[in-house]
Every structure is written in C-alpha cells, then in structure tokens.
Design a protein around this motif. Structure first.
Motif, PDB file in Angstrom:
ATOM      1  N   MET A 207     -27.344  -9.637   0.465  1.00 65.48           N
ATOM      2  CA  MET A 207     -27.825  -9.700  -0.912  1.00 65.48           C
ATOM      3  C   MET A 207     -28.925 -10.750  -1.033  1.00 65.48           C
ATOM      4  O   MET A 207     -28.900 -11.763  -0.365  1.00 65.48           O
ATOM      5  CB  MET A 207     -26.676 -10.078  -1.858  1.00 65.48           C
ATOM      6  N   PRO A 208     -29.890 -10.513  -1.914  1.00 63.91           N
ATOM      7  CA  PRO A 208     -30.975 -11.486  -2.060  1.00 63.91           C
ATOM      8  C   PRO A 208     -30.488 -12.761  -2.696  1.00 63.91           C
ATOM      9  O   PRO A 208     -29.489 -12.783  -3.395  1.00 63.91           O
ATOM     10  CB  PRO A 208     -31.966 -10.765  -2.982  1.00 63.91           C
ATOM     11  N   SER A 209     -31.175 -13.845  -2.442  1.00 59.96           N
ATOM     12  CA  SER A 209     -30.787 -15.127  -2.996  1.00 59.96           C
ATOM     13  C   SER A 209     -31.526 -15.389  -4.297  1.00 59.96           C
ATOM     14  O   SER A 209     -32.405 -14.655  -4.697  1.00 59.96           O
ATOM     15  CB  SER A 209     -31.054 -16.226  -1.974  1.00 59.96           C
ATOM     16  N   GLN A 210     -31.167 -16.465  -4.955  1.00 58.96           N
ATOM     17  CA  GLN A 210     -31.632 -16.714  -6.318  1.00 58.96           C
ATOM     18  C   GLN A 210     -32.929 -17.493  -6.351  1.00 58.96           C
ATOM     19  O   GLN A 210     -33.410 -18.003  -5.357  1.00 58.96           O
ATOM     20  CB  GLN A 210     -30.492 -17.464  -7.075  1.00 58.96           C
ATOM     21  N   THR A 211     -33.476 -17.631  -7.543  1.00 55.61           N
ATOM     22  CA  THR A 211     -34.767 -18.254  -7.768  1.00 55.61           C
ATOM     23  C   THR A 211     -34.753 -19.757  -7.539  1.00 55.61           C
ATOM     24  O   THR A 211     -33.714 -20.398  -7.569  1.00 55.61           O
ATOM     25  CB  THR A 211     -35.205 -17.995  -9.213  1.00 55.61           C
ATOM     26  N   VAL A 212     -35.924 -20.321  -7.331  1.00 57.09           N
ATOM     27  CA  VAL A 212     -36.084 -21.770  -7.251  1.00 57.09           C
ATOM     28  C   VAL A 212     -36.004 -22.321  -8.661  1.00 57.09           C
ATOM     29  O   VAL A 212     -36.669 -21.835  -9.561  1.00 57.09           O
ATOM     30  CB  VAL A 212     -37.450 -22.135  -6.648  1.00 57.09           C
ATOM     31  N   LEU A 213     -35.172 -23.337  -8.864  1.00 53.22           N
ATOM     32  CA  LEU A 213     -35.039 -23.936 -10.182  1.00 53.22           C
ATOM     33  C   LEU A 213     -35.795 -25.255 -10.250  1.00 53.22           C
ATOM     34  O   LEU A 213     -36.030 -25.895  -9.225  1.00 53.22           O
ATOM     35  CB  LEU A 213     -33.558 -24.180 -10.507  1.00 53.22           C
TER      36      LEU A 213
ATOM     37  N   LYS B 295     -24.347 -11.684   0.804  1.00 56.81           N
ATOM     38  CA  LYS B 295     -23.746 -12.861   0.187  1.00 56.81           C
ATOM     39  C   LYS B 295     -22.996 -12.472  -1.076  1.00 56.81           C
ATOM     40  O   LYS B 295     -23.184 -11.394  -1.627  1.00 56.81           O
ATOM     41  CB  LYS B 295     -24.817 -13.911  -0.115  1.00 56.81           C
ATOM     42  N   LYS B 296     -22.161 -13.368  -1.533  1.00 58.72           N
ATOM     43  CA  LYS B 296     -21.257 -13.127  -2.639  1.00 58.72           C
ATOM     44  C   LYS B 296     -21.804 -13.741  -3.920  1.00 58.72           C
ATOM     45  O   LYS B 296     -22.045 -14.929  -3.975  1.00 58.72           O
ATOM     46  CB  LYS B 296     -19.905 -13.748  -2.274  1.00 58.72           C
ATOM     47  N   PRO B 297     -22.029 -12.948  -4.988  1.00 57.42           N
ATOM     48  CA  PRO B 297     -22.486 -13.537  -6.252  1.00 57.42           C
ATOM     49  C   PRO B 297     -21.382 -14.357  -6.904  1.00 57.42           C
ATOM     50  O   PRO B 297     -20.202 -14.227  -6.565  1.00 57.42           O
ATOM     51  CB  PRO B 297     -22.850 -12.323  -7.098  1.00 57.42           C
ATOM     52  N   TYR B 298     -21.752 -15.210  -7.845  1.00 57.93           N
ATOM     53  CA  TYR B 298     -20.761 -16.007  -8.563  1.00 57.93           C
ATOM     54  C   TYR B 298     -19.825 -15.095  -9.349  1.00 57.93           C
ATOM     55  O   TYR B 298     -20.266 -14.136  -9.976  1.00 57.93           O
ATOM     56  CB  TYR B 298     -21.427 -16.950  -9.576  1.00 57.93           C
TER      57      TYR B 298
ATOM     58  N   LEU C  23     -22.166 -18.223  -1.067  1.00 56.32           N
ATOM     59  CA  LEU C  23     -22.443 -17.666  -2.384  1.00 56.32           C
ATOM     60  C   LEU C  23     -23.915 -17.272  -2.502  1.00 56.32           C
ATOM     61  O   LEU C  23     -24.803 -18.007  -2.070  1.00 56.32           O
ATOM     62  CB  LEU C  23     -22.118 -18.672  -3.486  1.00 56.32           C
ATOM     63  N   GLU C  24     -24.146 -16.134  -3.095  1.00 51.37           N
ATOM     64  CA  GLU C  24     -25.499 -15.764  -3.495  1.00 51.37           C
ATOM     65  C   GLU C  24     -25.828 -16.559  -4.752  1.00 51.37           C
ATOM     66  O   GLU C  24     -24.947 -16.849  -5.556  1.00 51.37           O
ATOM     67  CB  GLU C  24     -25.545 -14.261  -3.793  1.00 51.37           C
ATOM     68  N   ARG C  25     -27.077 -16.893  -4.940  1.00 52.82           N
ATOM     69  CA  ARG C  25     -27.429 -17.815  -6.020  1.00 52.82           C
ATOM     70  C   ARG C  25     -27.684 -17.091  -7.344  1.00 52.82           C
ATOM     71  O   ARG C  25     -28.716 -17.237  -7.977  1.00 52.82           O
ATOM     72  CB  ARG C  25     -28.635 -18.651  -5.608  1.00 52.82           C
ATOM     73  N   ARG C  26     -26.726 -16.298  -7.756  1.00 55.53           N
ATOM     74  CA  ARG C  26     -26.774 -15.665  -9.078  1.00 55.53           C
ATOM     75  C   ARG C  26     -25.397 -15.104  -9.402  1.00 55.53           C
ATOM     76  O   ARG C  26     -24.540 -14.941  -8.532  1.00 55.53           O
ATOM     77  CB  ARG C  26     -27.818 -14.553  -9.124  1.00 55.53           C
ATOM     78  N   SER C  27     -25.193 -14.779 -10.669  1.00 52.36           N
ATOM     79  CA  SER C  27     -23.904 -14.271 -11.133  1.00 52.36           C
ATOM     80  C   SER C  27     -23.775 -12.778 -10.865  1.00 52.36           C
ATOM     81  O   SER C  27     -24.769 -12.043 -10.782  1.00 52.36           O
ATOM     82  CB  SER C  27     -23.764 -14.536 -12.634  1.00 52.36           C
ATOM     83  N   LEU C  28     -22.537 -12.314 -10.759  1.00 53.06           N
ATOM     84  CA  LEU C  28     -22.270 -10.882 -10.632  1.00 53.06           C
ATOM     85  C   LEU C  28     -22.880 -10.108 -11.798  1.00 53.06           C
ATOM     86  O   LEU C  28     -23.369  -8.985 -11.630  1.00 53.06           O
ATOM     87  CB  LEU C  28     -20.762 -10.639 -10.577  1.00 53.06           C
TER      88      LEU C  28
END
Length: 521
Positions: A1-7, A236-239, A183-188
C-alpha cells in the motif's frame, strides 16, 4: 500500500482544536475491501430485494454468511497486519504478554473533551483557507514514496518473529497488537476513498443509454477500483479508525473546471462544484469495527453507499480478511440500484516483502433490470500460476450464458470477449490516469477528521521516529478507552455523526436520492 504525505514540521499546531482525539481500536483491519453481505430488513432470502420506495436508501441483497477459509493456498504462507506497536522504553522487540497470549497494552493518560455528534452544518462547513489555488486550499496528500520500506521490514524481523510466536492457527486477531513501523501513513477511511481514484469511470455509468451498457460500465468501474490504493511494492496496514472519525474529500473530473461553477449546498462536501465527485466516510462502530462511506456526483445524479465490517483470521503464516458488508451504486435518473460485494484479502510474505492478494467470488446485481455479473479474484496456486488474476462474466436477464467474458489482472490489463466475437482491451490500469483526491489543509479540518486525528502518528512515521509514533498511537488508544468507560458509567449511547443504521446496513443521512426527492416536493 502507498504511504502517506509529508506533513509540516509542527504537527501539534495544525488543527483547529488542540484537544487530544479519541483513541485507536485495537482490531483487525486490512488494506482490502471485504467479500460478503449482511442481511437487511427488506431481505427475505438469498435472492435480491426490489429497490425500496424510501427516499433514504434502496434495499440490499441478503447473502448467506460465509467465513474466511481456514487455509489459503499460496506460494507464500505469510502474514498481514493490525495496528499498534510493542510499547516499551527503547526499541527492544520484547513485549509484555498476558496469560491469554495476547499482547498487554500499556496505556498513557491524556486529557481533552469527548467527541460528540456535532452540529452537521458546523461540522461540514468549517472554514476554508483564503488562498485561491489548489496548493492554498488542499493538502498535498498523494506525495507518497515507498523507498526504504522493504528494508524497514527486514530490520524489524525479530519483532515480527516474536509476534508470530504469540498467535495460533484460526485465531481471531481482534486482540492482537501489531507493530507501528508496518503502519501505512493514513487511516482506513482514507483508503476507502481509493475506490474512486477513477471518478470519470464512476460518473460515466449514468451517461450510458441502455441498461446493458450501464451494467458493463459498473463492472468496468468496479474492476478499476482495486489497483489505485496498492501502488507501492510493500503492503502496509492503514490506521484503524477511531469511533466517530470522519474523512472527507472530492475529485475534480477531467476537463472540468470549478471556476464559476455552481456549488453544491449539501451532501458530503458542501463547498465544491456540482460537477465534482464528493466522498465522506465515518467509523460508525467500534465493537464490531464498522466503517460506512458514501460518494455522489450531483450533476450526474449518481451515488454510492457502502458499509464494511472487517473480520480477520490467522491462517498459519498468512492472514485472511473477510469483510462483512456491501455497496450500492444508484443511478437516480433510471431508478436503478446495483448491489455489489467485495473480495477477500490475504497478506503474504511478512519476512521478505509483504504483498496483498485478493481472492474470492463477488457479484453485482441490478434487481430492476435483471442484469448481473459474477467476478472471481483468483489466488495464486501453490505451484506455478500467476498473481492477481481475475475472471468475470456479465449476464443478460434470465440468461445462463454470459454476453461478455473478462479476464486479466486486477492491477494490470483486463480483456473482454463479447458474444458477438468482438475482443477488446476492457481496462488497462497501467495507462489509466489516477485522479488525485483533494482534501482540506490540516488547519481547516475539525479535530475528529482523519488527518487531524492521526497527524502526530503520521508525522513521526514519516521522520522514522517509531517510539514517538508509538507514543502518539497509545495516547489515541487510551483516550478512546476512557471515553468508552465514561459512556458506560453514564449509560450514554454513542451517536453517529453522518450515517444511521438501517437494519444491519449503514446509510448516509442525507443522500442525493433523499435531497432530490425533498426538492421535488
């Protein structure tokens, strides 16, 4: 799964409210949508119910319940993920294990007010930035990268081996705690929005002139919906969403401009053009974990409503995920409702490079027209065979022989053969451009919106501070536990924000069908 954005570097200052949000439900949620449906109040058997005359939602199909197979057949029998981290000072993989064999969660206190059902107008019409461009108004959410993630799995192998020693075959994974670093860097809830990464295919369903073409287009959109959320090489696993969590976004259709366009005044995102596809998701239940989501395009008079209850089992060295729920595409101008189900998911190869496999038989049915489709996601055989294969058949009313057969790979190219002898490329996901969703900036979000709730976890995962990400996760967990205890002591029922329960289905409170009906009267 893709990862999340830069914060941005100051995550704690970004949300409207500085209160700590509720906590994380420790339960099984995977990166794939589910397979089977739940019974509904209008269902009488395994057949299809006719569309309801109610303005709120159509009836749904009742399929007999099914369970995840006790064994999966794959060339790699390995595992997938649930949320959380082995919480302890330092980075040791050791973890306190209670007498039942599940990981004990060490919690931390946090303060803040409980999340309550907000005023709908206030929650959906919160302030926007004063900028005039997308960069000013929206979060740069899709700048994901996968580099180095395979290495992170390898370097934490001892943690994973320790985890595997605590689970047994057939075990329900609701109580199993998994490491934060996977964890993937975003919610389900945000992951579910990937189903509309090709919004042009979704809205074009209503453009088709006859029922047969509309069914073909529903199948085309459906089969295009799985690859977008799985672009990365590492699964990866979303939140796990917390109770009451909300995610909102919208898509601007190709060749469409929002400048000087008439704005929609209601619905999931009431500040965008009527030409846009809008989306909202809510975590409506914690036990069991149920997510509900809804999308619509006002000008095309099309909507989609779904709910997913995720259950997972440990299958030796794999995890199988069975999601109970269903979705419904509604073409309002034709009064057609297409009930659909989703595939099972399997996680493979945790000790090398984890990957997602879809498996199972799914169906799409329109009770009004009688058209139907049967879709099979094939798991890789133990020896030989290809990954990610699908086959599908589309049937005319009362026909036992299909008029269209489809085969290929759900993340590659799919080919269609029609009964006329015509052979065409049905979908080529490699050439299909993904349209990026637009999400409000963090400072414009309410405290219970996904990216605001998880901003500390996301930021620390991005900078690879696993201990800080774990600490932030536990603050969310303990907050939700404390709120649940308080509601139990005061005998207060949780009130959902934007969805309501209809039998065993969850339906958006103000769907386009209902709003258009009210406008006519």
């Amino acid at each position: 799964m893709p990862s999340q954005t830069v914060l941005p570097p100051e995550p704690t200052q970004l949300c409207k409210s500085e209160q700590r949000p509720s906590s994380l439900p420790v339960g099984p949620v995977l990166t794939t949508l589910g397979h089977h449906q739940t019974p509904t109040p209008n269902s009488t058997g395994s057949g299809h119910s006719p569309p309801s005359s109610s303005l709120t939602s159509p009836s749904h199909v009742n399929l007999s319940p099914n369970t995840v197979p006790e064994f999966s057949y794959s060339s790699s029998e390995d595992e997938f993920y649930d949320a959380d981290e082995f919480h302890q000072s330092g980075s040791s993989p050791k973890r306190l294990i209670d007498s039942s064999g599940s990981a004990s969660v060490l919690t931390h206190s946090s303060s803040g007010n409980s999340l309550k059902r907000p005023d709908t107008t206030e929650s959906l019409n919160s302030s926007m930035s004063n900028g005039t461009s997308d960069a000013d108004l929206f979060d740069s959410h899709d700048d994901r990268d996968d580099e180095g993630e395979a290495g992170s799995v390898e370097e934490h192998k001892s943690v994973i081996m320790h985890l595997l020693s605590q689970v047994r075959l057939g075990m329900d994974l609701t109580k199993v705690v998994l490491p934060t670093f996977i964890l993937e860097r975003r919610s389900l809830l945000e992951m579910y929005a990937d189903f509309f990464a090709h919004p042009d295919l979704f809205v074009s369903i209503s453009d088709q002139k006859d029922a047969r073409d509309r069914m073909v287009q529903v199948v085309k959109w459906y089969l295009s919906a799985f690859h977008a959320g799985r672009k990365g090489s590492v699964a990866k696993k979303p939140y796990n969403p917390i109770l009451g969590e909300i995610f909102q976004c919208h898509w601007t259709l190709p060749n469409d401009t929002e400048e000087n366009a008439e704005l929609v005044s209601e619905g999931p995102v009431p500040w965008v053009s009527k030409n846009s596809v809008t989306f909202v998701a809510e975590q409506v239940s914690h036990h069991p974990p149920i997510s509900a989501f809804y999308a619509e395009c006002f000008n095309k008079k099309i909507q989609f409503n779904a709910h997913i209850w995720t259950k997972s089992k440990f299958l030796g060295m794999s995890i199988g995920v069975h999601n109970i729920g269903q979705g419904c595409v509604s073409c309002l101008e034709h009064d057609e409702h297409y009930i659909l189900t989703f595939p099972n998911g399997y996680g493979r190869s945790i000790l090398t490079v984890p990957w997602v496999e879809l498996g199972g038989e799914c169906n799409i049915n329109c009770s009004k027209t009688g058209y139907s489709a049967n879709i099979v996601f094939h798991t890789k055989p133990f020896y030989g065979g290809k990954k990610h294969r699908i086959t599908a058949e589309i049937f005319s009313p009362n026909d036992k022989k299909s008029f269209c057969s489809i085969e290929g790979e759900w993340n590659g190219v799919m080919y269609a053969k029609y009964s006329t002898g015509e052979n065409v490329v049905f979908i080529d996901t490699k050439k299909l451009p993904i349209i990026k969703k637009k999400v409000r900036k963090l400072e414009d979000q309410n405290e219970y919106e996904s990216r605001c709730l998880w901003k500390d976890v996301t930021f620390n995962l991005k900078i690879r501070d696993i201990d800080a990400a774990t600490e932030a996760t536990h603050r969310l967990e303990e907050r939700q536990r404390a709120e649940a205890r308080e509601r139990k002591e005061k005998e207060i029922q949780w009130e959902t924000r934007l969805f309501h329960e209809d039998g065993e289905c969850w339906v958006y409170d103000e769907p386009l069908l209902k709003r258009l009906g009210a406008a006519k009267h």
